[in-house]
Write a protein that holds these residues in place. Structure first.
Motif, PDB file in Angstrom:
ATOM      1  N   ILE A 248     -86.223 -58.671  25.179  1.00 32.99           N
ATOM      2  CA  ILE A 248     -86.053 -57.322  25.755  1.00 32.99           C
ATOM      3  C   ILE A 248     -84.948 -57.339  26.819  1.00 32.99           C
ATOM      4  N   LYS A 249     -84.940 -58.381  27.655  1.00 33.44           N
ATOM      5  CA  LYS A 249     -83.958 -58.473  28.738  1.00 33.44           C
ATOM      6  C   LYS A 249     -82.533 -58.548  28.200  1.00 33.44           C
ATOM      7  N   ILE A 250     -82.311 -59.455  27.242  1.00 43.57           N
ATOM      8  CA  ILE A 250     -80.972 -59.634  26.691  1.00 43.57           C
ATOM      9  C   ILE A 250     -80.512 -58.358  25.996  1.00 43.57           C
ATOM     10  N   ALA A 251     -81.411 -57.738  25.239  1.00 46.70           N
ATOM     11  CA  ALA A 251     -81.067 -56.494  24.554  1.00 46.70           C
ATOM     12  C   ALA A 251     -80.720 -55.392  25.550  1.00 46.70           C
ATOM     13  N   LEU A 252     -81.424 -55.346  26.671  1.00 48.36           N
ATOM     14  CA  LEU A 252     -81.178 -54.315  27.680  1.00 48.36           C
ATOM     15  C   LEU A 252     -79.795 -54.484  28.316  1.00 48.36           C
ATOM     16  N   LEU A 253     -79.437 -55.715  28.680  1.00 45.35           N
ATOM     17  CA  LEU A 253     -78.128 -55.942  29.293  1.00 45.35           C
ATOM     18  C   LEU A 253     -76.992 -55.718  28.304  1.00 45.35           C
ATOM     19  N   VAL A 254     -77.204 -56.094  27.052  1.00 48.20           N
ATOM     20  CA  VAL A 254     -76.192 -55.813  26.025  1.00 48.20           C
ATOM     21  C   VAL A 254     -76.010 -54.307  25.873  1.00 48.20           C
ATOM     22  N   ALA A 255     -77.115 -53.573  25.898  1.00 42.39           N
ATOM     23  CA  ALA A 255     -77.045 -52.109  25.782  1.00 42.39           C
ATOM     24  C   ALA A 255     -76.277 -51.504  26.958  1.00 42.39           C
ATOM     25  N   ILE A 256     -76.527 -52.007  28.170  1.00 44.39           N
ATOM     26  CA  ILE A 256     -75.818 -51.499  29.348  1.00 44.39           C
ATOM     27  C   ILE A 256     -74.315 -51.736  29.211  1.00 44.39           C
ATOM     28  N   ALA A 257     -73.952 -52.947  28.753  1.00 44.34           N
ATOM     29  CA  ALA A 257     -72.528 -53.275  28.596  1.00 44.34           C
ATOM     30  C   ALA A 257     -71.869 -52.375  27.557  1.00 44.34           C
TER      31      ALA A 257
END
Length: 539
Positions: A248-257
């Motif tokens: 979830i964390k990695i997906a969230l930061l990728v989404a923000i970028a």
């Protein structure tokens, strides 16, 4: 407890973990040969020279000898030397490479990147210097993590700095670290994460009374209780939950970028990245030190796997792998996330909020998008909270095994196989910090106290290279790595002392407050005691 009693207890704890390591690596087809023989109480000491790392002090007990590669350790004759009700954590061997990644990435990505940008930006002064601070902080954390990877593969015990300081410098600095870590650093860090969770979760639920400070603290306390209960139920549940949260964390930061990159052209008027990126750059080394602390706090957790290395199925192989996979992933994710923040938000907007990602989402998607992001970030914070509670309990557990705490905290539940008492202690202390804690004060305390012990531990890599050149090191970092980390750590601590003397003094006083406790429990350290006796005789 006398110094001799402490030494015997330390032998028992280290012996269980090292015996467990030998067994697990032998089962996994490791190349280290394993041999043993029984020694009577009158047997001579195993180590006759300084060419081996002596992991024991007391010898008047039944024991055996095992070798890992060409290195010998004293092993307890019984695998359950402390008589605990359940299977010792070191014998369970329930964690693999993926669990290690979730512990490291799961603690690093969770709350810091969603709260620290304002502190980094405020103290560095400009967009570009802020991005440079994020990169430098990540590389510095990586040098520390590489040094810990060497120590963890050479001294594969639970407890991280406590175990390494114990083996390299003796019990006194190990106790001071344990005292500071389990009372403030670990529960204080978990308290910050829980508070940030409460902020994001309450804002995700809506406006009104639910966003008040005390409702935020209430949600934070519920999160602490829930995570503590989960880890009390099952080690596997806690570890597997960490795997889920990591995704979830990695997906969230990728989404923000990605979102920031797509929305970038529409915010040329307000986005800080569209203006002079060096405007307002700080000229104060002290401010850069504080900015680095804020960035380093966001990267904190790189040593998380070292707290549980004895529970890894193959720590000597997987510990370095975890470090060198996790660190570049986190550094890249943090830099891309900050570029997205600066592309959409102004410097003032970043400075005025402690929930920068929520401000970012509100500006692009409006209130509904902000609510969705707030809830996602709150779940990410729960993941970080889970990782720190998991490792904090191991520190309390190993501290109790060393005799630093009552042995009730070294007990493992006979059915669940979890250190319930240790988990409850850390959960209670974390709840206390949630109630009384304040982000900025805790951040400075963490910076001074945490990096004093980081410095001592990484300096131990250099000392061990000199004292024990023949010690088996499955992973060996470049010598410049610990040297660089030690130099920067000293700079950070010294500059923060000059910049924030009162808060730094409080941190130093708290660390030293452990001295009378140690003297009461174990007596004066040998060298000090001998010096006092010598002075008394001369007088």
């Amino acid at each position: 407890m006398s110094q001799q009693q402490y030494s015997r207890l330390a032998v028992q704890r280290d012996s269980v973990e090292l015996e467990s390591l030998v067994s697990s690596e032998d089962d996994a087809g490791g190349s280290g040969s394993v041999s043993s023989r029984n020694l009577s109480e009158d047997s001579p000491p195993v180590f006759e020279s300084d060419s081996h790392l002596n992991v024991m002090s007391g010898r008047n007990r039944s024991m055996s000898v095992s070798t890992i590669g060409d290195h010998m350790f004293n092993l307890a004759a019984s695998s359950d030397v402390l008589g605990r009700a359940g299977i010792p954590l070191e014998k369970q061997k329930s964690l693999n490479l993926l669990h290690g990644l979730s512990l490291v990435i799961g603690l690093q990505i969770g709350s810091g990147i969603f709260a620290s940008p304002s502190q980094v930006n405020y103290n560095s002064g400009s967009v570009m210097t802020s991005l440079i601070v994020w990169v430098v902080a990540g590389l510095l954390a990586w040098t520390g993590a590489s040094s810990y990877a060497e120590l963890g593969s050479a001294i594969p015990l639970n407890g991280s700095s406590q175990a390494y300081l114990q083996q390299i410098f003796g019990p006194f600095p190990a106790f001071l670290f344990s005292w500071t870590a389990w009372t403030v650093l670990k529960p204080g860090g978990a308290g910050i994460i829980a508070i940030i969770f409460g902020e994001y979760f309450s804002r995700g639920l809506g406006a009104g009374i639910l966003t008040s400070v005390w409702f935020q603290k209430l949600f934070a306390l519920i999160a602490v209780a829930g995570v503590t209960a989960l880890n009390c139920m099952s080690t596997k549940w806690g570890a597997n939950a960490g795997n889920l949260f990591m995704v979830i964390k990695i997906a969230l930061l990728v989404a923000i970028a990605i979102i920031g990159l797509i929305a970038w052209p529409g915010y040329k008027e307000t986005g800080a990245l569209h203006h002079d990126v060096f405007e307002g750059s700080s000229t104060s080394l002290g401010q850069y030190a504080v900015a680095l602390y804020a960035g380093l706090w966001a990267y904190d957790g790189w040593d998380n796997m070292n707290y549980v290395s004895a529970e890894m199925k193959n720590a000597r192989r997987d510990l370095p792998r975890v470090i060198h996979i996790a660190m570049p992933v986190v550094i890249l994710a943090y830099v891309l996330a900050n570029v997205s923040y600066y592309a959409i938000l102004s410097k003032q907007e970043i400075l005025e909020t402690t929930t920068v990602t929520l401000t970012f989402a509100n500006k692009i998607f409006g209130k509904v998008g902000g609510i969705i992001f707030a809830l996602l970030i709150s779940f990410s914070c729960v993941g970080s909270l889970n990782a720190t509670v998991f490792s904090s309990a191991r520190l309390v557990y190993s501290s109790a095994e060393e005799g630093f705490l009552h042995d009730i905290f070294a007990k493992v539940h006979p059915k669940r196989g979890t250190p319930i008492n240790a988990l409850l202690l850390q959960g209670g202390l974390t709840a206390l910090f949630v109630i009384v804690g304040e982000f900025h004060t805790l951040l400075t305390f963490y910076g001074v106290a945490g990096y004093i012990f980081y410095f001592l531990t990484v300096f131990g890599v250099i000392v061990l290279r000199i004292k024990e050149p023949d010690l088996e090191r499955p992973y060996k970092t470049y010598i410049v790595t610990p040297v660089l980390f030690c130099c920067v750590a000293l700079f950070l601590v010294s500059r923060t002392i000059f910049e924030r003397p009162l808060e730094s003094l409080c941190a130093a006083v708290f660390i030293l407050s452990g001295c009378p406790i140690y003297f009461y429990k174990f007596g004066l350290p040998f060298k000090i005691s001998g010096l006092l006796k010598t002075l008394k005789l001369r007088s």
